[in-house]
Design an enzyme around this catalytic site. Structure first.
Site, PDB file in Angstrom:
ATOM      1  N   GLU A 162      -4.371  19.170   4.321  1.00 26.20           N
ATOM      2  CA  GLU A 162      -4.477  18.933   5.773  1.00 26.20           C
ATOM      3  C   GLU A 162      -3.076  18.942   6.387  1.00 26.20           C
ATOM      4  OE1 GLU A 162      -3.324  15.971   7.270  1.00 26.20           O
ATOM      5  OE2 GLU A 162      -2.725  14.979   5.415  1.00 26.20           O
ATOM      6  N   ASN A 204       6.039  19.718   4.766  1.00 25.95           N
ATOM      7  CA  ASN A 204       6.570  18.413   5.200  1.00 25.95           C
ATOM      8  C   ASN A 204       8.058  18.297   4.882  1.00 25.95           C
ATOM      9  OD1 ASN A 204       4.267  17.552   6.369  1.00 25.95           O
ATOM     10  ND2 ASN A 204       3.748  15.999   4.851  1.00 25.95           N
ATOM     11  N   LEU A 258      13.596  19.586  16.209  1.00 23.93           N
ATOM     12  CA  LEU A 258      15.056  19.495  16.230  1.00 23.93           C
ATOM     13  C   LEU A 258      15.477  18.358  17.151  1.00 23.93           C
ATOM     14  CD1 LEU A 258      16.274  23.226  16.356  1.00 23.93           C
ATOM     15  CD2 LEU A 258      16.258  21.660  14.410  1.00 23.93           C
ATOM     16  N   GLY A 266      17.210  11.394  16.644  1.00 29.22           N
ATOM     17  CA  GLY A 266      16.728  10.080  17.055  1.00 29.22           C
ATOM     18  C   GLY A 266      16.984   9.043  15.987  1.00 29.22           C
ATOM     19  N   CYS A 278       4.038   9.983   5.900  1.00 32.27           N
ATOM     20  CA  CYS A 278       4.019  11.235   5.133  1.00 32.27           C
ATOM     21  C   CYS A 278       5.372  11.750   4.661  1.00 32.27           C
ATOM     22  CB  CYS A 278       3.330  12.312   5.945  1.00 32.27           C
ATOM     23  SG  CYS A 278       1.678  11.817   6.423  1.00 32.27           S
ATOM     24  N   LYS A 280       7.246   9.633   1.992  1.00 37.05           N
ATOM     25  CA  LYS A 280       6.379   9.487   0.816  1.00 37.05           C
ATOM     26  C   LYS A 280       6.260  10.821   0.068  1.00 37.05           C
ATOM     27  CE  LYS A 280       1.875   9.951   0.341  1.00 37.05           C
ATOM     28  NZ  LYS A 280       0.470  10.031   0.489  1.00 37.05           N
ATOM     29  N   LYS A 327       5.603   6.858  16.200  1.00 36.50           N
ATOM     30  CA  LYS A 327       5.626   7.901  17.240  1.00 36.50           C
ATOM     31  C   LYS A 327       4.617   7.477  18.304  1.00 36.50           C
ATOM     32  CE  LYS A 327       3.085  11.777  16.131  1.00 36.50           C
ATOM     33  NZ  LYS A 327       2.644  12.918  15.331  1.00 36.50           N
TER      34      LYS A 327
HETATM   35  C1  UGA Z   1       3.398  15.006   9.752  1.00 34.49           C
HETATM   36  C2  UGA Z   1       3.318  16.524   9.879  1.00 34.49           C
HETATM   37  O1  UGA Z   1       3.838  16.927  11.149  1.00 34.49           O
HETATM   38  C3  UGA Z   1       1.876  17.001   9.748  1.00 34.49           C
HETATM   39  O2  UGA Z   1       1.815  18.416   9.796  1.00 34.49           O
HETATM   40  C4  UGA Z   1       1.320  16.511   8.408  1.00 34.49           C
HETATM   41  O3  UGA Z   1      -0.048  16.868   8.256  1.00 34.49           O
HETATM   42  C5  UGA Z   1       1.429  15.004   8.340  1.00 34.49           C
HETATM   43  O4  UGA Z   1       2.804  14.600   8.505  1.00 34.49           O
HETATM   44  C6  UGA Z   1       0.885  14.579   6.985  1.00 34.49           C
HETATM   45  O5  UGA Z   1       1.461  14.939   5.968  1.00 34.49           O
HETATM   46  O6  UGA Z   1      -0.214  14.016   6.934  1.00 34.49           O
HETATM   47  P1  UGA Z   1       2.953  12.969  11.437  1.00 34.49           P
HETATM   48  O7  UGA Z   1       3.479  12.096  10.345  1.00 34.49           O
HETATM   49  O8  UGA Z   1       1.726  12.582  12.153  1.00 34.49           O
HETATM   50  O9  UGA Z   1       2.695  14.451  10.859  1.00 34.49           O
HETATM   51  O10 UGA Z   1       4.074  13.038  12.542  1.00 34.49           O
HETATM   52  P2  UGA Z   1       5.153  14.068  13.091  1.00 34.49           P
HETATM   53  O11 UGA Z   1       4.777  14.502  14.445  1.00 34.49           O
HETATM   54  O12 UGA Z   1       5.440  15.129  12.127  1.00 34.49           O
HETATM   55  O13 UGA Z   1       6.420  13.105  13.237  1.00 34.49           O
HETATM   56  C7  UGA Z   1       6.954  12.412  12.119  1.00 34.49           C
HETATM   57  C8  UGA Z   1       8.195  11.641  12.514  1.00 34.49           C
HETATM   58  O14 UGA Z   1       9.259  12.524  12.822  1.00 34.49           O
HETATM   59  C9  UGA Z   1       8.036  10.749  13.751  1.00 34.49           C
HETATM   60  O15 UGA Z   1       8.639   9.508  13.492  1.00 34.49           O
HETATM   61  C10 UGA Z   1       8.766  11.496  14.841  1.00 34.49           C
HETATM   62  O16 UGA Z   1       9.290  10.652  15.827  1.00 34.49           O
HETATM   63  C11 UGA Z   1       9.886  12.148  14.042  1.00 34.49           C
HETATM   64  N1  UGA Z   1      10.433  13.373  14.687  1.00 34.49           N
HETATM   65  C12 UGA Z   1       9.642  14.452  14.887  1.00 34.49           C
HETATM   66  C13 UGA Z   1      11.768  13.399  15.032  1.00 34.49           C
HETATM   67  O17 UGA Z   1      12.520  12.418  14.825  1.00 34.49           O
HETATM   68  N2  UGA Z   1      12.281  14.546  15.592  1.00 34.49           N
HETATM   69  C14 UGA Z   1      11.512  15.641  15.814  1.00 34.49           C
HETATM   70  O18 UGA Z   1      12.044  16.651  16.318  1.00 34.49           O
HETATM   71  C15 UGA Z   1      10.154  15.600  15.456  1.00 34.49           C
END
Ligand code: UGA
Length: 453
Positions: free
Chosen positions: A146, A205, A247, A250, A257, A260, A317
């Site tokens: 997924e 990931n 990109l 923060g 995910c 881990k 987030k």
């Molecule tokens: C992530 C992946 O994006 C999904 O494709 C994947 O299915 C999922 O993990 C999983 O393995 O189940 P998610 O953990 O929901 O999804 O969140 P993301 O939107 O990827 O963000 C993860 C973290 O990265 C957040 O803390 C967000 O604030 C941070 N982030 C994201 C940044 O610091 N900078 C960015 O440019 C993007």
């Protein structure tokens, strides 16, 4: 209880299991959703969901007559007559970083020993796991990872970017799994072998986490040079080979995910004597981000003993109630150890409630007195405010309202999501991430260089 499409059994009524169930229901399947946690099932029976995801509860409620919640996998298979069972059980990390596969093993042990029912693995398992299971099994085995993002998971399940189907033989199950997903252009459905499919999940990931750690290191360099990371990374992302997504610098990535999965991949790399040094670098850079913010705060304000520091946002987030590995808790711990008075707030009431619980997923949690009654209460009289999560509600704070930080207070924008001029015109000092901020000298952490002021 019958939809117009094949019945499906989904094991695991957690985040992935419920979103998968909701997607299948919308596409006309009937679903038997299995979980051993009876409290969880009771909640679902009542129309609530144990996890929050926009639209999820509504979809499950709208299709209530086509979903059954039960505790017994074998019974669910018998009653439904389903030919496909999806595993969506958790694979939490063990102490050494490797994945705990005990729940996956239970699902495998309860599979019928025949060709009639296929096991479709959506649980994130370390590469190599599926081949091992499939090698011993008499049932068809398909890996179908997924790629759901919390907060937009219903969109992802309705219109995925891609569907990856991994199978080591020419089984009927491959077509059955294809039929469970929305119709996509053929180039976005990729059929490969099981280990490749498992690696695609981890490598994806890994790549996303790598981009974030890259953006954070570039932002740190921008700070030291008085450059603007927003401008630099925007310029970098204009290259179509690189692109603009993931990109944003923060406080580092949180959630269940990225860290881990990177650790699980490191464990596999160790077992196979393969160097995966990038993965450890990504994790180190990530955990340094929160430390940098606290070091910056101490440098700007002096000793923090007794100073009120507001943390805006607790979830990792926006648009989720998930606190797992959220930088908010690392910040709270570091600030406490500096003697600061932490005062936190999050727009999600579920997140606020959970934040008071102590648990391994968010370290020691918050104490009751550290949780503000409202957003204005959180920032009222604060000496510093840190924007941790870019919830829309938190990026539109009225800095000039009657409850406001003390004059000149430092507002550290951990997501570069605030309007610097709105902060400064309220008599406060704005400081972004990787951005030179008006009126402030360039800051470099003591270990990385010499301070210029
Ligand atoms: C992530 C992946 O994006 C999904 O494709 C994947 O299915 C999922 O993990 C999983 O393995 O189940 P998610 O953990 O929901 O999804 O969140 P993301 O939107 O990827 O963000 C993860 C973290 O990265 C957040 O803390 C967000 O604030 C941070 N982030 C994201 C940044 O610091 N900078 C960015 O440019 C993007």
């Amino acid at each position: 209880m019958s939809g117009n499409q094949e019945p499906v059994v989904v094991v695991g009524a957690g985040y992935v299991g419920l979103v998968t169930t909701a997607g299948l229901l919308e596409r006309g399947h009937t679903v038997w959703c299995v979980d051993t946690d009876v409290d969880r099932l009771a909640l679902l029976e009542k129309g609530s969901t144990p996890v929050f995801e926009p639209d999820l509860a509504e979809v499950l409620a709208a299709h209530r007559s086509h979903v059954a919640y039960c505790t017994d996998q074998r019974e669910a298979l018998e009653e439904s007559g389903a030919r496909v069972l999806i595993s969506a059980v958790g694979t939490p990390p063990l102490e050494d970083g490797s994945a705990d596969l005990s729940m996956v093993r239970c699902v495998v042990d309860r599979m019928p020993r025949e060709d009639e029912v296929a096991l479709v693995m959506k649980s994130t398992v370390p590469p190599g796991t599926g081949r091992e299971i499939a090698g011993l099994a008499s049932f068809p085995y398909v890996s179908c990872p997924e790629f759901l993002r919390e907060g937009t998971a219903m969109q992802d399940v309705r219109a995925p970017d891609r569907v990856i189907i991994g199978c080591d033989d020419d089984s009927w199950a491959v077509d059955a799994v294809r039929g469970l997903h929305p119709t996509l252009p053929c180039e976005r459905v990729f059929t490969t072998d099981v280990t490749n499919a498992e690696l695609i999940k981890h490598a994806s990931n890994f790549h996303l986490a790598l981009r974030i750690s890259y953006a954070n290191q570039i932002a740190n360099l921008c700070e030291a040079l008085g450059a603007d990371a927003n401008a630099v990374l925007h310029g970098v992302g204009l290259d179509t080979r690189i692109g603009p997504k993931f990109l944003k610098p923060g406080l580092g990535f949180g959630g269940s995910c990225f860290a881990k999965d990177a650790r699980a991949l490191l464990a596999v790399a160790r077992q196979t004597s393969t160097a995966l040094t990038l993965a450890s670098e990504i994790l180190d850079v990530n955990s340094d981000q929160a430390q940098r913010v606290v070091a910056k705060l101490v440098h700007r304000l002096g000793p923090l003993a007794g100073a009120k520091v507001a943390l805006l946002g607790l979830t990792f987030k926006p648009h989720t109630d998930d606190l797992r590995s959220s930088p908010a808790f690392t910040l709270a711990r570091l600030l406490r150890s500096e003697g600061a008075v932490v005062c936190a707030w999050d727009p999600s009431s579920r997140a606020r409630k959970q934040a008071l619980r102590h648990g391994p997923d968010h370290a020691e949690g918050l104490a009751t007195w550290e949780l503000a009654a409202s957003l204005p209460d959180a920032i009222d009289d604060a000496k510093a405010v840190i924007l941790v999560t870019d919830w829309p509600e938190l990026t539109e704070v009225d800095w000039a309202a009657s409850k406001r930080p003390i004059p000149g207070a430092l507002v550290l924008d951990g997501r570069n999501a605030l309007d610097p001029s709105a902060v400064s015109s309220a008599g406060l000092t704005y400081e972004g991430t990787g951005r030179h901020s008006a009126g402030l000298p360039v800051w470099r952490p003591p270990t990385e260089g010499t301070n210029t002021d």
